[in-house]
Design a protein around this motif. Structure first.
Motif, mmCIF file in Angstrom:
data_model
loop_
_atom_site.group_PDB
_atom_site.id
_atom_site.type_symbol
_atom_site.label_atom_id
_atom_site.label_comp_id
_atom_site.label_asym_id
_atom_site.label_seq_id
_atom_site.Cartn_x
_atom_site.Cartn_y
_atom_site.Cartn_z
ATOM 1 N N VAL A 125 0.803 -1.225 0.000
ATOM 2 C CA VAL A 125 0.000 0.000 0.000
ATOM 3 C C VAL A 125 0.838 1.278 0.000
ATOM 4 O O VAL A 125 0.284 2.363 -0.052
ATOM 5 C CB VAL A 125 -0.977 0.036 1.199
ATOM 6 C CG1 VAL A 125 -1.925 -1.126 1.150
ATOM 7 C CG2 VAL A 125 -0.231 0.053 2.522
ATOM 8 N N ASN A 126 2.156 1.152 0.095
ATOM 9 C CA ASN A 126 3.026 2.326 0.060
ATOM 10 C C ASN A 126 4.233 2.046 -0.819
ATOM 11 O O ASN A 126 4.590 0.897 -1.052
ATOM 12 C CB ASN A 126 3.513 2.695 1.467
ATOM 13 C CG ASN A 126 2.407 3.236 2.342
ATOM 14 O OD1 ASN A 126 1.971 2.575 3.270
ATOM 15 N ND2 ASN A 126 1.945 4.441 2.064
ATOM 16 N N LYS A 127 4.880 3.089 -1.283
ATOM 17 C CA LYS A 127 6.057 2.939 -2.117
ATOM 18 C C LYS A 127 7.211 2.334 -1.308
ATOM 19 O O LYS A 127 7.346 2.566 -0.109
ATOM 20 C CB LYS A 127 6.471 4.297 -2.690
ATOM 21 C CG LYS A 127 5.447 4.910 -3.649
ATOM 22 C CD LYS A 127 5.378 4.142 -4.959
ATOM 23 C CE LYS A 127 4.341 4.714 -5.918
ATOM 24 N NZ LYS A 127 4.691 6.054 -6.409
ATOM 25 N N SER A 128 8.046 1.601 -1.985
ATOM 26 C CA SER A 128 9.108 0.840 -1.321
ATOM 27 C C SER A 128 10.200 1.721 -0.737
ATOM 28 O O SER A 128 10.962 1.271 0.119
ATOM 29 C CB SER A 128 9.736 -0.145 -2.314
ATOM 30 O OG SER A 128 10.379 0.554 -3.373
ATOM 31 N N TYR A 129 10.300 2.986 -1.164
ATOM 32 C CA TYR A 129 11.437 3.790 -0.727
ATOM 33 C C TYR A 129 11.336 4.228 0.738
ATOM 34 O O TYR A 129 12.202 4.964 1.226
ATOM 35 C CB TYR A 129 11.674 4.978 -1.658
ATOM 36 C CG TYR A 129 10.590 6.033 -1.727
ATOM 37 C CD1 TYR A 129 10.566 7.098 -0.828
ATOM 38 C CD2 TYR A 129 9.627 5.996 -2.735
ATOM 39 C CE1 TYR A 129 9.601 8.086 -0.909
ATOM 40 C CE2 TYR A 129 8.664 6.971 -2.831
ATOM 41 C CZ TYR A 129 8.646 8.026 -1.918
ATOM 42 O OH TYR A 129 7.674 8.999 -2.010
ATOM 43 N N CYS A 131 5.907 -4.552 7.889
ATOM 44 C CA CYS A 131 4.464 -4.367 7.997
ATOM 45 C C CYS A 131 3.752 -5.443 7.174
ATOM 46 O O CYS A 131 3.991 -6.630 7.360
ATOM 47 C CB CYS A 131 4.083 -2.948 7.557
ATOM 48 S SG CYS A 131 2.352 -2.523 7.876
ATOM 49 N N MET A 132 2.892 -5.058 6.251
ATOM 50 C CA MET A 132 2.193 -6.029 5.403
ATOM 51 C C MET A 132 3.185 -6.893 4.634
ATOM 52 O O MET A 132 2.921 -8.075 4.361
ATOM 53 C CB MET A 132 1.284 -5.288 4.428
ATOM 54 C CG MET A 132 0.506 -6.166 3.472
ATOM 55 S SD MET A 132 -0.307 -5.155 2.225
ATOM 56 C CE MET A 132 -1.198 -6.403 1.300
ATOM 57 N N VAL A 190 -0.217 3.940 -2.876
ATOM 58 C CA VAL A 190 -0.526 3.040 -3.978
ATOM 59 C C VAL A 190 -1.888 2.397 -3.704
ATOM 60 O O VAL A 190 -2.138 1.964 -2.572
ATOM 61 C CB VAL A 190 0.547 1.925 -4.106
ATOM 62 C CG1 VAL A 190 0.236 1.004 -5.274
ATOM 63 C CG2 VAL A 190 1.928 2.535 -4.253
ATOM 64 N N PRO A 191 -2.765 2.321 -4.693
ATOM 65 C CA PRO A 191 -4.039 1.628 -4.467
ATOM 66 C C PRO A 191 -3.819 0.125 -4.345
ATOM 67 O O PRO A 191 -2.744 -0.385 -4.686
ATOM 68 C CB PRO A 191 -4.852 1.962 -5.727
ATOM 69 C CG PRO A 191 -3.824 2.206 -6.782
ATOM 70 C CD PRO A 191 -2.653 2.836 -6.067
#
Length: 376
Positions: free
Chosen positions: A98-102, A169-170, A274-275
């Protein structure tokens, strides 16, 4: 005010002494005086919040880290190579979907990936990318036993060694799933702020999602994804007042300070969401949070129940003590279920653990030492 006056305001028990003192102090003032003071304080804080938001939008900071090279790609997902000695342990870091890897490579001084490579670890990062045409119909099994598994196959082919997974996290849940499905490919597991018992803790996120199931289901069906704005709203609902206070605090910072630049870097990442594809959104929100399938051993892929007890490789869990996104008991449940796990408690929050002032001391250094000590 009436509840405060008659002593029925629901204070946290630990705050009772301070609450009693406050109530005694307020007795000296009329309701109109107290209301006027509250109005004035709310006005000042509101101005600070607005100034903070304006200062954030006007801040010149731009992320300018040199990108790590891409060594494998499938759809919108890429495997990024952060280097490190060829004879070092081969590690693949897996962030959330759900989030960018950076978030694991936020700035030059707050980068888990670059620190690991400097400490002697052969470091790779899975960058899931956006949800494009090839990801729109993918579910968790497609991501884990499909794309992630093929990425690990590529690493094993290139390095001729099994891989240690780091899940954040996820991403830790995804890593746990793959380690249970493909034990011969995974020789170690490091889980950072990873949820497992989705009904644990006092916050009751599962009850909130259960109460919102119908509109969430409709939104996912209408958009064929869970949009970023809805995801942001779900995260904001965990602690809405923190949004106000963090911008109030930012309004008082020197824009040229390192602290201000760190705030902007973090806020840029938080707003760069990110969706989720429709299948993944339904599995995570409904199967995980409402039905708690991972904890109850009801989560299966490829006909295989994901049971942490099947994972026998060396495992370490870093559990933040101030985590408001993943309750400590949720993460501990996974540590208790794993057969060969060390649990390390970290005095930090969910995001601060990987990007905060103490990240090097509480995570980067001990994680590097653990990875090196296992002789992967």
């Amino acid at each position: 005010m009436p509840h405060l006056k008659n002593g029925s305001f629901p204070w946290n028990p630990s705050l009772k002494p301070k609450a009693d003192a406050l109530q005694d102090a307020l007795a000296a003032y009329s309701d109109s005086q107290i209301n006027a003071a509250l109005d004035a304080e709310a006005y000042v804080r509101g101005l600070d919040f607005i100034r903070g938001v304006q200062a954030y939008h006007q801040h010149p900071y731009q992320r300018a880290l040199p990108p790590a090279p891409t060594v494998w790609q499938e759809g919108g997902s890429r495997l990024l190579d952060y280097g490190g000695p060829k004879d070092g342990p081969v590690v693949l870091a897996i962030p959330s979907l759900v989030n960018k890897s950076y978030i694991l490579d936020l700035t030059e001084k707050r980068s888990l990936m670059r620190t690991l490579s400097q400490k002697g670890v052969r470091s790779y990062l899975m960058d899931w990318g956006d949800v494009g045409p090839s990801e729109r119909a993918m579910g968790l099994e497609d991501y884990i036993h499909g794309r992630l598994n093929r990425c690990v196959d590529h690493l094993i082919k290139e390095t001729s060694r099994p891989v240690c997974l780091i899940g954040y996290c996820m991403g830790g849940v995804l890593a746990t799933g793959l380690a249970a499905l493909e034990p011969d490919k995974i020789n170690g597991l490091a889980l950072l702020a990873t949820p497992w018992d989705f009904h644990a803790g006092e916050a009751g996120y599962h009850r909130f999602i259960q109460a919102s199931q119908a509109p969430l289901q409709q939104t996912i069906d209408n958009f064929n994804e869970l949009p970023v704005d809805v995801l942001q709203s779900l995260f904001a609902a965990i602690d809405p007042y923190s949004i106000l206070s963090k911008f109030e605090d930012f309004s008082r910072l020197d824009p040229a300070s390192a602290e201000a630049q760190q705030f902007v870097a973090m806020e840029d990442w938080l707003n760069d969401g990110v969706p989720l594809s429709a299948p993944v959104a339904k599995e995570c929100l409904f199967d995980w949070y409402i039905h708690n399938k991972p904890h109850h051993l009801g989560w299966d892929m490829d006909g295989h129940v994901i049971d942490p007890r099947d994972i026998t490789c060396p495992t370490v869990l870093f559990i933040p003590e101030k985590d408001r996104i993943v309750p400590r008991d949720s993460a501990r449940a996974l540590g208790c279920a794993l057969a060969n796990a060390e649990i390390k408690h970290v005095k930090a929050g969910h995001i601060g653990m990987v990007t905060g002032k103490s990240a090097k001391k509480c995570l980067y250094d001990p994680l590097s030492k653990w990875l090196i000590s296992q002789n992967f």
